[in-house]
Design an enzyme around this catalytic site. Structure first.
Site, PDB file in Angstrom:
ATOM      1  N   HIS A  37      53.398 -13.584  60.441  1.00 30.14           N
ATOM      2  CA  HIS A  37      52.723 -12.687  59.896  1.00 30.14           C
ATOM      3  C   HIS A  37      53.081 -12.451  58.154  1.00 30.14           C
ATOM      4  CE1 HIS A  37      50.705  -8.468  60.087  1.00 30.14           C
ATOM      5  NE2 HIS A  37      51.578  -8.162  59.159  1.00 30.14           N
ATOM      6  N   ASP A  39      52.258 -10.473  54.839  1.00 31.08           N
ATOM      7  CA  ASP A  39      51.936  -9.216  54.361  1.00 31.08           C
ATOM      8  C   ASP A  39      51.608  -9.276  52.804  1.00 31.08           C
ATOM      9  OD1 ASP A  39      52.048  -7.146  56.576  1.00 31.08           O
ATOM     10  OD2 ASP A  39      54.315  -7.867  56.443  1.00 31.08           O
ATOM     11  N   MET A  41      50.100  -7.150  49.380  1.00 35.39           N
ATOM     12  CA  MET A  41      50.045  -5.866  49.196  1.00 35.39           C
ATOM     13  C   MET A  41      49.751  -6.007  47.600  1.00 35.39           C
ATOM     14  SD  MET A  41      53.425  -4.442  50.689  1.00 35.39           S
ATOM     15  CE  MET A  41      53.889  -4.369  52.327  1.00 35.39           C
ATOM     16  N   HIS A  70      47.867 -10.443  56.747  1.00 32.12           N
ATOM     17  CA  HIS A  70      47.392  -8.991  56.733  1.00 32.12           C
ATOM     18  C   HIS A  70      47.441  -8.324  55.455  1.00 32.12           C
ATOM     19  CE1 HIS A  70      49.035  -4.515  57.655  1.00 32.12           C
ATOM     20  NE2 HIS A  70      47.987  -4.617  57.317  1.00 32.12           N
ATOM     21  N   MET A  72      46.724  -5.808  52.800  1.00 26.63           N
ATOM     22  CA  MET A  72      46.623  -4.356  52.303  1.00 26.63           C
ATOM     23  C   MET A  72      46.205  -4.387  50.901  1.00 26.63           C
ATOM     24  SD  MET A  72      50.077  -3.638  54.352  1.00 26.63           S
ATOM     25  CE  MET A  72      50.619  -5.576  54.336  1.00 26.63           C
ATOM     26  N   GLY A 146      52.782  -0.575  53.482  1.00 27.94           N
ATOM     27  CA  GLY A 146      53.354  -0.456  52.042  1.00 27.94           C
ATOM     28  C   GLY A 146      54.801  -1.025  52.007  1.00 27.94           C
ATOM     29  N   ASP A 179      52.068  -2.858  64.259  1.00 26.03           N
ATOM     30  CA  ASP A 179      52.904  -3.357  62.943  1.00 26.03           C
ATOM     31  C   ASP A 179      53.616  -2.227  62.241  1.00 26.03           C
ATOM     32  OD1 ASP A 179      53.812  -4.549  60.775  1.00 26.03           O
ATOM     33  OD2 ASP A 179      51.436  -4.737  59.934  1.00 26.03           O
ATOM     34  N   GLY A 181      58.083  -0.668  62.049  1.00 19.98           N
ATOM     35  CA  GLY A 181      59.015   0.120  62.681  1.00 19.98           C
ATOM     36  C   GLY A 181      59.273  -0.826  64.048  1.00 19.98           C
TER      37      GLY A 181
HETATM   38  C1  DX5 Z   1      53.988  -2.925  56.393  1.00 22.04           C
HETATM   39  C2  DX5 Z   1      53.704  -4.155  56.888  1.00 22.04           C
HETATM   40  C3  DX5 Z   1      54.514  -4.583  58.149  1.00 22.04           C
HETATM   41  C4  DX5 Z   1      56.103  -4.752  57.579  1.00 22.04           C
HETATM   42  C5  DX5 Z   1      56.593  -4.431  59.017  1.00 22.04           C
HETATM   43  O1  DX5 Z   1      53.323  -2.201  55.529  1.00 22.04           O
HETATM   44  O2  DX5 Z   1      52.446  -4.391  57.203  1.00 22.04           O
HETATM   45  O3  DX5 Z   1      54.155  -5.856  58.392  1.00 22.04           O
HETATM   46  O4  DX5 Z   1      56.410  -5.980  57.041  1.00 22.04           O
HETATM   47  O5  DX5 Z   1      57.949  -4.232  58.643  1.00 22.04           O
HETATM   48  P1  DX5 Z   1      59.074  -3.529  59.645  1.00 22.04           P
HETATM   49  O6  DX5 Z   1      59.167  -4.500  60.960  1.00 22.04           O
HETATM   50  O7  DX5 Z   1      60.272  -3.819  58.861  1.00 22.04           O
HETATM   51  O8  DX5 Z   1      58.491  -2.264  59.727  1.00 22.04           O
HETATM   52 ZN    ZN Z   2      51.834  -6.244  58.245  1.00 22.62          ZN
END
Ligand code: DX5
Ligand code: ZN
Length: 229
Positions: A37, A39, A41, A70, A72, A146, A179, A181
């Site tokens: 995955h 991320d 941003m 992903h 964002m 984020g 996705d 926590g």
């Molecule tokens: C959050 C991301 C997640 C992040 C999850 O904005 O989209 O993919 O990496 O990280 P953990 O697993 O630490 O919550």
């Molecule tokens: Zn993500």
């Protein structure tokens, strides 16, 4: 113990050691990751900056796993092609960030990628109604996006349950991913609610003993749980 064959794991490299990215990804691959995955941003849609297509490309070269990206970002449509070219197998865009979601999702498909759509914790399931026939994957944010390392929001489980019912009524064929926590305590909750793909950053790459230990613990935590039960 083996995980239920229906549950897949997508370690998020946001929590990896970027100086050792290739090793980190390979450790996750060897420990049973199903995909990686990535991320992305942009500092607008979310209050943080992360990575661009060069990183997706580096991950793609470092392992044999599919890459899911992903996005964002605002104006996600501008970034579809660069990330597809970088080797993303799946592109995931947010319902909240795109005025022309239908067009963006069709464009992802036309580039030969799998199509994913994502909803934030405050976004209701009904916003997906018109696009469900266009997607392969629905990503339910279980934190506000984020940052890595945030607390899983149990309040999102009702949406996971609703989506599981919706997808099963349609005869399946769409993955429900969570996705934020996700760890050995929250993954079983999300799986019982109906999620069949777990994204995890901190609990994998931040685990004591490294990514392999973290991922094994996560896999064991959902052993025997069927997301469609
Ligand atoms: C959050 C991301 C997640 C992040 C999850 O904005 O989209 O993919 O990496 O990280 P953990 O697993 O630490 O919550
Ligand atoms: Zn993500």
């Amino acid at each position: 113990m083996m995980a239920h064959p229906g549950i897949k794991f997508a370690p998020s490299i946001l929590a990896a050691d970027f100086a050792r990215l290739g090793d980190e990804v390979q450790a996750a691959e060897a420990a049973g990751a199903d995909r990686i995955h990535v991320d992305v941003m942009d500092g607008h849609f979310v209050p943080n900056l992360s990575m661009g297509p060069a990183i997706a490309q580096a991950v793609k070269r470092a392992c044999k796993l599919p890459i899911e990206t992903h996005l964002m970002v605002t104006n996600a449509d501008r970034f579809i092609e660069p990330f597809a070219k970088a080797g993303s197998d799946t592109l995931i865009v947010h319902v909240e960030s795109d005025f022309h979601l239908d067009r963006t999702l069709r464009e992802i498909r036309s580039l030969g990628c799998k199509v994913g759509v994502c909803i934030n914790p405050a976004t209701p399931v009904w916003t997906l109604e018109e696009v469900i026939p266009l997607v392969d994957l629905i990503l339910v944010m279980t934190v506000n996006p984020g940052f890595g390392g945030q607390k899983y929001l149990q309040s999102t489980e009702g949406k996971i349950r609703s989506l599981r019912r919706l997808v099963d009524q349609r005869g399946g064929g769409i993955e429900i991913e969570v996705d934020g926590g996700i760890d050995h305590l929250t993954a079983p909750r999300a799986a019982v609610a109906g999620a069949d793909v777990m994204v995890a950053g901190t609990s994998v790459f931040g685990a004591p003993g490294g990514a392999a230990n973290g991922l094994r613990r996560l896999i064991d935590s959902v052993a025997g749980i069927s997301p469609s039960a």
